[in-house]
Write a protein that holds these residues in place. Structure first.
Motif, PDB file in Angstrom:
ATOM      1  N   VAL A   1       0.832  -1.206   0.000  1.00  0.00           N
ATOM      2  CA  VAL A   1       0.000   0.000   0.000  1.00  0.00           C
ATOM      3  C   VAL A   1       0.872   1.263   0.000  1.00  0.00           C
ATOM      4  O   VAL A   1       0.655   2.171  -0.796  1.00  0.00           O
ATOM      5  CB  VAL A   1      -0.974   0.002   1.202  1.00  0.00           C
ATOM      6  CG1 VAL A   1      -1.688   1.335   1.310  1.00  0.00           C
ATOM      7  CG2 VAL A   1      -1.987  -1.124   1.055  1.00  0.00           C
ATOM      8  N   THR A   2       1.890   1.310   0.860  1.00  0.00           N
ATOM      9  CA  THR A   2       2.690   2.547   0.915  1.00  0.00           C
ATOM     10  C   THR A   2       3.526   2.720  -0.357  1.00  0.00           C
ATOM     11  O   THR A   2       3.601   3.811  -0.900  1.00  0.00           O
ATOM     12  CB  THR A   2       3.608   2.594   2.152  1.00  0.00           C
ATOM     13  OG1 THR A   2       4.269   1.347   2.271  1.00  0.00           O
ATOM     14  CG2 THR A   2       2.837   2.864   3.411  1.00  0.00           C
ATOM     15  N   GLU A   3       4.125   1.635  -0.845  1.00  0.00           N
ATOM     16  CA  GLU A   3       4.893   1.761  -2.089  1.00  0.00           C
ATOM     17  C   GLU A   3       3.957   2.025  -3.261  1.00  0.00           C
ATOM     18  O   GLU A   3       4.330   2.710  -4.212  1.00  0.00           O
ATOM     19  CB  GLU A   3       5.731   0.504  -2.343  1.00  0.00           C
ATOM     20  CG  GLU A   3       6.916   0.388  -1.408  1.00  0.00           C
ATOM     21  CD  GLU A   3       7.657  -0.922  -1.575  1.00  0.00           C
ATOM     22  OE1 GLU A   3       7.633  -1.499  -2.677  1.00  0.00           O
ATOM     23  OE2 GLU A   3       8.274  -1.369  -0.586  1.00  0.00           O
ATOM     24  N   GLY A   4       2.757   1.477  -3.181  1.00  0.00           N
ATOM     25  CA  GLY A   4       1.763   1.719  -4.227  1.00  0.00           C
ATOM     26  C   GLY A   4       1.433   3.200  -4.323  1.00  0.00           C
ATOM     27  O   GLY A   4       1.294   3.752  -5.410  1.00  0.00           O
ATOM     28  N   CYS A   5       1.338   3.862  -3.182  1.00  0.00           N
ATOM     29  CA  CYS A   5       1.066   5.304  -3.171  1.00  0.00           C
ATOM     30  C   CYS A   5       2.183   6.072  -3.870  1.00  0.00           C
ATOM     31  O   CYS A   5       1.941   7.044  -4.569  1.00  0.00           O
ATOM     32  CB  CYS A   5       0.965   5.812  -1.734  1.00  0.00           C
ATOM     33  SG  CYS A   5      -0.615   5.473  -0.988  1.00  0.00           S
ATOM     34  N   GLY A   6       3.422   5.629  -3.671  1.00  0.00           N
ATOM     35  CA  GLY A   6       4.551   6.393  -4.193  1.00  0.00           C
ATOM     36  C   GLY A   6       4.996   5.970  -5.581  1.00  0.00           C
ATOM     37  O   GLY A   6       5.957   6.516  -6.122  1.00  0.00           O
ATOM     38  N   ALA A   7       4.279   5.017  -6.202  1.00  0.00           N
ATOM     39  CA  ALA A   7       4.796   4.401  -7.424  1.00  0.00           C
ATOM     40  C   ALA A   7       5.018   5.395  -8.569  1.00  0.00           C
ATOM     41  O   ALA A   7       6.062   5.387  -9.211  1.00  0.00           O
ATOM     42  CB  ALA A   7       3.874   3.272  -7.870  1.00  0.00           C
ATOM     43  N   VAL A   8       4.053   6.267  -8.814  1.00  0.00           N
ATOM     44  CA  VAL A   8       4.217   7.215  -9.928  1.00  0.00           C
ATOM     45  C   VAL A   8       5.317   8.220  -9.601  1.00  0.00           C
ATOM     46  O   VAL A   8       6.163   8.539 -10.435  1.00  0.00           O
ATOM     47  CB  VAL A   8       2.888   7.941 -10.232  1.00  0.00           C
ATOM     48  CG1 VAL A   8       3.127   9.144 -11.117  1.00  0.00           C
ATOM     49  CG2 VAL A   8       1.919   6.997 -10.897  1.00  0.00           C
ATOM     50  N   ILE A   9       5.318   8.687  -8.353  1.00  0.00           N
ATOM     51  CA  ILE A   9       6.319   9.675  -7.952  1.00  0.00           C
ATOM     52  C   ILE A   9       7.722   9.064  -8.067  1.00  0.00           C
ATOM     53  O   ILE A   9       8.646   9.701  -8.572  1.00  0.00           O
ATOM     54  CB  ILE A   9       6.036  10.162  -6.510  1.00  0.00           C
ATOM     55  CG1 ILE A   9       4.615  10.745  -6.441  1.00  0.00           C
ATOM     56  CG2 ILE A   9       7.060  11.182  -6.065  1.00  0.00           C
ATOM     57  CD1 ILE A   9       4.091  10.986  -5.052  1.00  0.00           C
ATOM     58  N   GLU A  10       7.842   7.796  -7.646  1.00  0.00           N
ATOM     59  CA  GLU A  10       9.133   7.112  -7.698  1.00  0.00           C
ATOM     60  C   GLU A  10       9.636   6.989  -9.140  1.00  0.00           C
ATOM     61  O   GLU A  10      10.833   7.049  -9.401  1.00  0.00           O
ATOM     62  CB  GLU A  10       8.986   5.719  -7.077  1.00  0.00           C
ATOM     63  CG  GLU A  10      10.246   4.896  -7.014  1.00  0.00           C
ATOM     64  CD  GLU A  10       9.960   3.409  -6.728  1.00  0.00           C
ATOM     65  OE1 GLU A  10      10.850   2.596  -6.967  1.00  0.00           O
ATOM     66  OE2 GLU A  10       8.841   3.076  -6.278  1.00  0.00           O
ATOM     67  N   HIS A  11       8.714   6.820 -10.083  1.00  0.00           N
ATOM     68  CA  HIS A  11       9.104   6.614 -11.476  1.00  0.00           C
ATOM     69  C   HIS A  11       9.008   7.893 -12.302  1.00  0.00           C
ATOM     70  O   HIS A  11       8.925   7.820 -13.529  1.00  0.00           O
ATOM     71  CB  HIS A  11       8.221   5.542 -12.119  1.00  0.00           C
ATOM     72  CG  HIS A  11       8.459   4.178 -11.561  1.00  0.00           C
ATOM     73  ND1 HIS A  11       7.883   3.746 -10.392  1.00  0.00           N
ATOM     74  CD2 HIS A  11       9.243   3.167 -11.981  1.00  0.00           C
ATOM     75  CE1 HIS A  11       8.279   2.517 -10.139  1.00  0.00           C
ATOM     76  NE2 HIS A  11       9.103   2.140 -11.079  1.00  0.00           N
ATOM     77  N   SER A  12       9.004   9.068 -11.653  1.00  0.00           N
ATOM     78  CA  SER A  12       8.708  10.272 -12.428  1.00  0.00           C
ATOM     79  C   SER A  12       9.744  10.523 -13.530  1.00  0.00           C
ATOM     80  O   SER A  12       9.393  10.924 -14.624  1.00  0.00           O
ATOM     81  CB  SER A  12       8.557  11.482 -11.509  1.00  0.00           C
ATOM     82  OG  SER A  12       9.784  11.806 -10.937  1.00  0.00           O
ATOM     83  N   ALA A  13      11.010  10.238 -13.251  1.00  0.00           N
ATOM     84  CA  ALA A  13      12.032  10.467 -14.287  1.00  0.00           C
ATOM     85  C   ALA A  13      11.765   9.576 -15.501  1.00  0.00           C
ATOM     86  O   ALA A  13      11.859  10.022 -16.647  1.00  0.00           O
ATOM     87  CB  ALA A  13      13.416  10.200 -13.727  1.00  0.00           C
TER      88      ALA A  13
END
Lengths: 259, 258
Positions: free
Chosen positions: A84-96
């Protein structure tokens, strides 16, 4: 709607890319330290030992029974929480990457699910070893924990597709979800026994996370999860899948604007 | 047969300020607290139409902020125009930025697979690249050392070799042929030409008229997100060179607030 589903299908068809990314994540953890992902397991085991020593006393439980219950529960909770927590950050993590490549959400969610599947396997080994050391015995029923974990992974996969675009658009949502998960940890019978609230069954039955955790915990404690646990968990997957399709069709054309 | 069709595409970037990214603040706005929107819109493409067929090699030129990169990203499928239509027929490969998916801790060799997969390569292309890239890049034993130990030139050779190991029918690329020694530039030119020869449609954005002249048979000149002129390279470049001597009239881009 159709475009979003096609996009999702493309991401699933490119599962090898998800796998390559996930296994690289694991490989890098091993490169940085000898223990690799076992560092996460180590912190899980430390939490489990510390809580067990204190709460076995607080609840006046037999230590071995209690640590088996707690260990199996924390193992499942760790998986839910990470997804759930990594799911929340998935797009932000892959922004580059998303600024320069066409990557469907489902491809990114696949990386997340596969990475956490491998980490779960590490945690499972660590927890079982520790419990064996305390004299807990396992029966073949314990193998049911694997389809249970897969069900949680499936839920996490769809939850990531649904949550990550919203979290990229509204940057305060990941923080809200984080605090929420903390509350849910206390509300879910993980370090306290469901039997403690047997006079109020809705405390556990109405909590979908309880059912998901049971899928992994019950088999490890020697009995199969109940049919109701499977039903609720699978309905959660269906709900998450539906949310994933809805959110995708509303957002997949705009995600690149929110990076 | 490959084809690229752009019909009256318009695109604007929403630029969010800090409050625009908060759900709490957005909800309060919905409830009518009367504050501003928190979003500024920047028009990047206005009513752009293009049609490309097999054999077309289009160069995009224009000043900074003319909309070249936006059009490139629209063609790459990274941005979806709010108005208008885009159709791409044929396998599309977009090389917008170099070095995506490269991890500095891993060796050059171990860094071949993931970037290629991210670009959409298939199994055959990946296994071919694993044989071809170490040889072409001339990295020798360095191919088995972590990429962080590489010099800029070595890194450029590796990235170039990886990016050019994948072949599509429609190639969308930003100008990224740079760095490296003279020997490399020549070698890179040969490999790039070989890649372009096997590609049906090329769209290239560049500031270098030199590169445009050597590669493109069509040029699209853009200003303020609009196409000023499209046509054969010589014609458009001549007009462009005359045009840029004149100072630009009017405000730069349309910005609407609210």
């Amino acid at each position: 709607m159709l475009g979003a589903i096609v996009d999702m299908g493309v991401g699933i068809a490119r599962w090898r890319t998800s796998a390559a990314m996930a296994f690289q994540d694991i490989e890098l953890r091993y490169k940085r330290s000898l223990l690799g992902p076992f560092w996460i397991s180590a912190s899980l085991v430390a939490t489990m030992l510390a809580l067990a020593f204190v709460f076995a006393e607080v609840f006046r439980q037999d230590f071995v029974d209690y640590i088996a219950f707690l260990g199996a529960g924390l193992l499942a909770w760790q998986l839910v929480l990470a997804l759930v927590t990594e799911g929340c950050g998935a797009v932000i993590e892959h922004s580059a990457m998303l600024q320069n490549l066409r990557l469907p959400q489902s491809l990114i969610a696949g990386r997340l699910a596969l990475r956490n599947a491998v980490i779960f396997a590490h945690n499972l080994v660590a927890v079982i070893l520790v419990l064996l050391m305390f004299g807990v015995s396992f029966s073949p029923v314990a193998l049911w924990a694997l389809p249970g974990a897969m069900t949680i992974l499936l839920f996490g996969y769809f939850a990531a597709i649904a949550l990550s675009p919203i979290c990229a658009r509204f940057r305060d949502i990941p923080l809200v979800v984080q605090s929420l998960m903390q509350v849910i940890f206390f509300l879910t019978p993980i370090f306290w026994m469901p039997s403690a609230v047997s006079h109020r069954p809705m405390f556990t039955q109405a909590n979908p996370f309880y059912h998901m955790i049971e899928l992994v915990r019950a088999p490890l404690l020697g009995h199969e999860a109940l049919a109701i646990n499977w039903q609720v968990a699978l309905w959660c997957c269906v709900g998450a899948a539906f949310a994933a399709v809805v959110v995708s069709s509303l957002t997949y054309k705009r995600i690149s604007l929110w990076l | 047969m490959a084809a690229v069709t752009v019909e009256n595409a318009s695109f604007w970037y929403p630029v969010y300020d800090v409050t625009g990214r908060s759900l709490k603040v957005s909800m309060m706005r919905l409830l009518g607290s009367g504050a501003g929107e928190g979003v500024v819109e920047v028009q990047a493409l206005s009513d752009v139409s293009l049609e490309l067929k097999d054999g077309d090699r289009l160069g995009l030129i224009g000043r900074n902020g003319a909309g070249k990169s936006t059009l490139l990203k629209v063609l790459a499928g990274l941005l979806h125009p709010q108005r208008g239509k885009i159709k791409i027929r044929g396998r599309r490969i977009a090389l917008i930025s170099r070095g995506i998916g490269i991890h500095p801790e891993l060796s050059g060799y171990r860094n071949i697979e993931l970037p290629m997969r991210l670009l959409g390569a298939n199994e055959a292309e990946i296994s071919r690249a694993k044989e071809e890239v170490p040889v072409w890049s001339g990295l020798g034993d360095f191919i088995h050392l972590p990429v962080r130990t590489y010099s800029d030139g070595m890194r450029a050779r590796l990235l170039f070799a990886i990016c050019t190991a994948i072949r599509g029918e429609v190639l969308i690329m930003d100008e990224w042929l740079s760095a490296g020694d003279a020997d490399f530039v020549h070698k890179a030119q040969l490999r790039l030409n070989e890649m372009l020869d096997t590609t049906k449609i090329v769209v290239l954005s560049s500031h270098s008229l030199e590169i445009i002249r050597s590669i493109c048979n069509l040029v699209c000149w853009m200003e303020h997100g609009r196409i000023v002129m499209v046509g054969p390279t010589q014609e458009v470049l001549a007009a462009y060179l005359q045009g840029v001597q004149r100072p630009l009239q009017g405000a730069d881009r349309r910005i609407s607030i609210g």
